[in-house]
Scaffold this active site. Structure first.
Site, short mmCIF file in Angstrom:
data_model
loop_
_atom_site.label_atom_id
_atom_site.label_comp_id
_atom_site.label_asym_id
_atom_site.label_seq_id
_atom_site.Cartn_x
_atom_site.Cartn_y
_atom_site.Cartn_z
N ASP A 68 0.81 -1.21 0.00
CA ASP A 68 0.00 0.00 0.00
C ASP A 68 0.85 1.27 0.00
O ASP A 68 2.07 1.22 0.18
CB ASP A 68 -0.93 0.00 1.23
CG ASP A 68 -0.24 -0.50 2.49
OD1 ASP A 68 1.01 -0.46 2.53
OD2 ASP A 68 -0.92 -0.94 3.41
N ASP A 137 -7.35 -2.22 14.00
CA ASP A 137 -8.74 -2.48 13.64
C ASP A 137 -8.88 -3.75 12.79
O ASP A 137 -9.92 -4.00 12.19
CB ASP A 137 -9.34 -1.28 12.89
CG ASP A 137 -8.58 -0.96 11.60
OD1 ASP A 137 -7.59 -1.66 11.30
OD2 ASP A 137 -8.97 -0.02 10.90
N HIS A 139 -7.01 -4.42 10.12
CA HIS A 139 -6.71 -4.27 8.69
C HIS A 139 -5.45 -5.05 8.30
O HIS A 139 -4.54 -5.24 9.11
CB HIS A 139 -6.63 -2.80 8.24
CG HIS A 139 -5.47 -2.02 8.77
ND1 HIS A 139 -5.60 -0.75 9.32
CD2 HIS A 139 -4.14 -2.28 8.81
CE1 HIS A 139 -4.42 -0.29 9.67
NE2 HIS A 139 -3.52 -1.21 9.37
N GLU A 144 -9.44 -1.83 5.06
CA GLU A 144 -10.06 -1.39 6.31
C GLU A 144 -11.40 -2.09 6.53
O GLU A 144 -12.00 -2.61 5.58
CB GLU A 144 -10.27 0.13 6.26
CG GLU A 144 -8.98 0.95 6.27
CD GLU A 144 -8.37 1.06 7.65
OE1 GLU A 144 -8.40 0.09 8.44
OE2 GLU A 144 -7.81 2.14 7.96
#
Ligand code: F6R
Length: 244
Positions: A68, A137, A139, A144
């Site tokens: 990413d 979270d 990810h 996400e």
């Protein structure tokens, strides 16, 4: 298949990750490696640099693609993942720069860049090893929490919790980009081995959750339960809730 390698601490995590990646490179000199950034990977890259310096591994034929990149940050920006990769890894090994791929965060059309990046990944072929960190979270890459899993590379609005977690690398939380480009879960699931590295008490609950909860896009890492060859390297703190 899922394997959990329990290590004592972060140093051991990095040594074991380095050994697994090194063995892959020794077996196949033109290995394709999927790479990640973030603080967990810093020590893993240090380990690989030291294996390179001692002559145990050679990056001449290795190809890499990163998971990413922040959208809106050009590669020269010290907070970009491109800059991170150069300064923490690529500049210290003998990899050919033309064999390293990272989404272009300065692309004027993020969606177009995603289509291009999927083509790049397809041309490289399945990753032999996809290195992964785990977000607070859940990810993986910057996939996400959401309503569905997204297979292809896509543009993503970062979660407030991710922006907060990543603000530690920026002078001001306002400087953290709100969007990123990330490969989708398709390429991650396609990797021959997914190597997930998790350290510290702070990740113990999310690690348990991705390995034991029902598979849901609300906790993206849960999809790894379906991976053909998931290897988790985690230290005692990160495993404390899983093994409790
Ligand atoms: C980084 C990435 C992220 C990180 C995750 C964990 O390229 O894709 O998924 O791996 O946010 O980051 P750290 O290691 O900083 O806790």
């Amino acid at each position: 298949m899922q394997k959990i390698i329990k290590v004592k601490n972060y140093d051991q995590l990095c040594a074991v990750a380095g050994k697994i990646i090194g063995a892959q490179m020794q077996e196949k000199k033109d290995s394709v490696l999927g790479l990640a950034t973030g603080s967990t990977m810093l020590g893993v890259y240090k380990e690989l640099i030291s294996l390179y310096e001692s002559g145990e591994i050679d990056f001449s034929y290795v190809k890499t693609f990163n998971l990413d990149e922040y959208l809106g940050l050009p590669g020269e920006n010290p907070q970009s993942y491109s800059y991170y990769m150069e300064s923490n890894f690529f500049n210290h090994i003998n990899i050919k720069k033309e064999n390293t791929y990272i989404p272009d965060g300065s692309a004027s059309d993020g969606d177009e860049e995603c289509r291009h990046y999927d083509d790049v990944i397809e041309s490289l072929g399945r990753a032999d090893i996809q290195l992964l960190g785990l977000g607070m979270d859940g990810h993986i890459g910057f996939n996400e929490p959401g309503e569905c899993f997204i297979k292809d590379c896509h543009r993503v609005k970062l979660d407030e919790s991710t922006i907060k977690a990543n603000s530690r690398f920026f002078d001001d939380i306002k400087d953290v980009p709100k969007e990123a480009l990330t490969i989708g879960v398709g390429a991650i699931m396609d990797a021959k081995t997914a190597l997930l590295c998790v350290t510290g008490k702070g990740k113990s609950s999310i690690l348990k959750s991705i390995l034991e909860d029902d598979i849901t896009p609300k906790i993206p890492g849960t999809i790894l339960q379906l991976h053909n060859n998931l290897v988790v390297i985690a230290d005692e703190e990160a495993l404390s809730e899983l093994l409790a």
